[in-house]
Design a protein around this motif. Structure first.
Motif, PDB file in Angstrom:
ATOM      1  N   LYS A   9       0.830  -1.206   0.000  1.00  0.00           N
ATOM      2  CA  LYS A   9       0.000   0.000   0.000  1.00  0.00           C
ATOM      3  C   LYS A   9       0.872   1.266   0.000  1.00  0.00           C
ATOM      4  O   LYS A   9       2.087   1.184   0.220  1.00  0.00           O
ATOM      5  N   TYR A  49     -12.358  -2.564  -3.443  1.00  0.00           N
ATOM      6  CA  TYR A  49     -12.862  -2.599  -2.074  1.00  0.00           C
ATOM      7  C   TYR A  49     -14.397  -2.601  -2.010  1.00  0.00           C
ATOM      8  O   TYR A  49     -14.963  -2.222  -0.976  1.00  0.00           O
ATOM      9  N   HIS A  52     -16.566  -3.479   1.003  1.00  0.00           N
ATOM     10  CA  HIS A  52     -16.544  -2.603   2.187  1.00  0.00           C
ATOM     11  C   HIS A  52     -17.360  -1.323   1.983  1.00  0.00           C
ATOM     12  O   HIS A  52     -17.286  -0.402   2.795  1.00  0.00           O
ATOM     13  N   PHE A  57     -15.638   3.427   7.148  1.00  0.00           N
ATOM     14  CA  PHE A  57     -14.290   3.858   6.749  1.00  0.00           C
ATOM     15  C   PHE A  57     -14.050   3.751   5.242  1.00  0.00           C
ATOM     16  O   PHE A  57     -12.927   3.943   4.776  1.00  0.00           O
ATOM     17  N   GLU A  60     -12.407   6.793   3.534  1.00  0.00           N
ATOM     18  CA  GLU A  60     -11.027   6.905   4.022  1.00  0.00           C
ATOM     19  C   GLU A  60     -10.121   5.864   3.321  1.00  0.00           C
ATOM     20  O   GLU A  60      -8.995   6.156   2.933  1.00  0.00           O
ATOM     21  N   LEU A  61     -10.698   4.664   3.157  1.00  0.00           N
ATOM     22  CA  LEU A  61      -9.964   3.564   2.530  1.00  0.00           C
ATOM     23  C   LEU A  61      -9.618   3.906   1.065  1.00  0.00           C
ATOM     24  O   LEU A  61      -8.479   3.726   0.620  1.00  0.00           O
ATOM     25  N   THR A  91      -5.207  -8.048  10.258  1.00  0.00           N
ATOM     26  CA  THR A  91      -5.508  -6.780   9.563  1.00  0.00           C
ATOM     27  C   THR A  91      -5.109  -5.580  10.400  1.00  0.00           C
ATOM     28  O   THR A  91      -4.510  -4.628   9.894  1.00  0.00           O
ATOM     29  N   ARG A 102       2.781  -7.041   9.031  1.00  0.00           N
ATOM     30  CA  ARG A 102       2.089  -5.964   9.766  1.00  0.00           C
ATOM     31  C   ARG A 102       2.561  -5.890  11.213  1.00  0.00           C
ATOM     32  O   ARG A 102       2.593  -4.801  11.810  1.00  0.00           O
ATOM     33  N   VAL A 109      -4.636   0.529  11.680  1.00  0.00           N
ATOM     34  CA  VAL A 109      -5.372  -0.357  10.775  1.00  0.00           C
ATOM     35  C   VAL A 109      -5.551   0.224   9.366  1.00  0.00           C
ATOM     36  O   VAL A 109      -5.525  -0.499   8.372  1.00  0.00           O
ATOM     37  N   GLY A 110      -5.724   1.533   9.281  1.00  0.00           N
ATOM     38  CA  GLY A 110      -5.912   2.169   7.968  1.00  0.00           C
ATOM     39  C   GLY A 110      -4.646   2.180   7.131  1.00  0.00           C
ATOM     40  O   GLY A 110      -4.704   2.266   5.908  1.00  0.00           O
ATOM     41  N   ASN A 112      -1.942  -0.265   6.951  1.00  0.00           N
ATOM     42  CA  ASN A 112      -1.413  -1.561   7.408  1.00  0.00           C
ATOM     43  C   ASN A 112      -0.485  -2.225   6.392  1.00  0.00           C
ATOM     44  O   ASN A 112      -0.392  -3.445   6.309  1.00  0.00           O
ATOM     45  N   HIS A 115      -1.892  -5.427   1.351  1.00  0.00           N
ATOM     46  CA  HIS A 115      -3.187  -6.091   1.150  1.00  0.00           C
ATOM     47  C   HIS A 115      -2.936  -7.462   0.540  1.00  0.00           C
ATOM     48  O   HIS A 115      -2.039  -7.615  -0.297  1.00  0.00           O
TER      49      HIS A 115
HETATM   50  P1  CMP Z   1      -7.178  -4.680   3.569  1.00  0.00           P
HETATM   51  O1  CMP Z   1      -6.687  -6.060   3.812  1.00  0.00           O
HETATM   52  O2  CMP Z   1      -6.578  -3.920   2.441  1.00  0.00           O
HETATM   53  O3  CMP Z   1      -8.766  -4.745   3.345  1.00  0.00           O
HETATM   54  C1  CMP Z   1      -9.652  -3.752   3.790  1.00  0.00           C
HETATM   55  C2  CMP Z   1      -8.956  -2.655   4.517  1.00  0.00           C
HETATM   56  O4  CMP Z   1      -9.794  -1.824   5.257  1.00  0.00           O
HETATM   57  C3  CMP Z   1      -8.019  -3.248   5.535  1.00  0.00           C
HETATM   58  O5  CMP Z   1      -6.941  -3.840   4.895  1.00  0.00           O
HETATM   59  C4  CMP Z   1      -7.702  -2.020   6.396  1.00  0.00           C
HETATM   60  O6  CMP Z   1      -6.573  -1.310   5.919  1.00  0.00           O
HETATM   61  C5  CMP Z   1      -8.947  -1.168   6.195  1.00  0.00           C
HETATM   62  N1  CMP Z   1      -9.673  -1.009   7.446  1.00  0.00           N
HETATM   63  C6  CMP Z   1     -10.236  -1.976   8.188  1.00  0.00           C
HETATM   64  N2  CMP Z   1     -10.813  -1.425   9.274  1.00  0.00           N
HETATM   65  C7  CMP Z   1     -10.602  -0.089   9.218  1.00  0.00           C
HETATM   66  C8  CMP Z   1     -10.953   1.014  10.043  1.00  0.00           C
HETATM   67  N3  CMP Z   1     -11.653   0.844  11.159  1.00  0.00           N
HETATM   68  N4  CMP Z   1     -10.570   2.244   9.654  1.00  0.00           N
HETATM   69  C9  CMP Z   1      -9.874   2.434   8.494  1.00  0.00           C
HETATM   70  N5  CMP Z   1      -9.508   1.408   7.662  1.00  0.00           N
HETATM   71  C10 CMP Z   1      -9.877   0.176   8.034  1.00  0.00           C
END
Ligand code: CMP
Length: 143
Positions: A9, A49, A52, A57, A60-61, A91, A102, A109-110, A112, A115
Motif C-alpha cells: 500500500k 474494495y 466494504h 471507513f 477513508e480507505l 488486519t 504488519r 489499521v488504515g 497496514n 493487502h
Molecule cells: P485490507 O486487507 O486492504 O482490506 C480492507 C482494509 O480496510 C483493511 O486492509 C484495512 O486497511 C482497512 N480497514 C479496516 N478497518 C478499518 C478502520 N476501522 N478504519 C480504516 N480502515 C480500516
C-alpha cells in the motif's frame, strides 16, 4: 498452481518496504508472476474494495489507496493465499504477531502496509482488476 494478489500500500511504498516485502515471499519459496508500480484510480479502488462499500471507513480507505503509488503483485505457489495471509499478520497491526509483515512494520489499521486476497474467489477477482492475462509470466513456457 494457486495464485494470489498482494499489494504494498502507499504507506509501504513511501517507507521503502517494497524490497523487504518481496524478499520475504521470495525466500519463503513463492514465485512472483506479475508486478507493477502504479497509481490506483478511484474507480479501481471502489471496485477492489466493493465489499466494504457500506463500512464507515470506506471513503477513508479509497482516499488512502489512491493517495500514492502502490506495488501490485501476483504470487504463485502451494497454498499461497492462506500462507501469504499468515505472513502478513492480522488486519489490525496492533493484533499482528511479531515476525509478520504488519506485526513488524504496521501501527494503525488504515495504514497496514499490505493487502492480500482472502480466498480463491477474491484472488481471481482482484488479479483481474489489476492485471491483464498477458502481464503475468508463465514459468512453464519457454522463449
Ligand atoms: P485490507 O486487507 O486492504 O482490506 C480492507 C482494509 O480496510 C483493511 O486492509 C484495512 O486497511 C482497512 N480497514 C479496516 N478497518 C478499518 C478502520 N476501522 N478504519 C480504516 N480502515 C480500516
Amino acid at each position: 498452481m494457486e495464485k494470489t494478489y498482494l499489494m504494498v500500500k502507499p504507506d509501504g511504498v513511501q517507507r521503502g518496504l517494497i524490497g523487504e516485502i518481496v524478499s520475504r515471499f521470495e525466500k519463503k519459496g513463492f514465485r512472483l508472476v506479475g508486478a507493477k508500480l502504479m497509481h490506483v484510480s478511484r474507480e479501481t479502488a471502489e471496485q477492489h474494495y466493493g465489499e466494504h462499500k457500506e463500512r464507515p471507513f470506506f471513503g477513508e480507505l479509497v482516499d488512502f489507496i489512491t493517495s500514492g503509488p502502490v506495488f501490485a503483485m501476483v504470487w504463485e505457489g502451494e497454498n499461497v493465499i492462506s500462507v501469504a495471509r499468515q505472513m502478513m499478520g492480522s488486519t489490525n497491526p496492533k493484533d499482528a504477531a511479531p515476525a509478520t509483515i504488519r506485526g513488524d512494520y504496521g501501527v494503525i489499521v488504515g495504514k497496514n502496509v499490505i493487502h492480500g486476497s482472502d480466498s480463491p474467489e477474491s484472488a481471481e477477482r482482484e488479479i483481474n482488476i489489476f492485471f491483464k492475462q498477458e502481464e503475468l509470466t508463465d514459468y512453464t513456457k519457454s522463449g
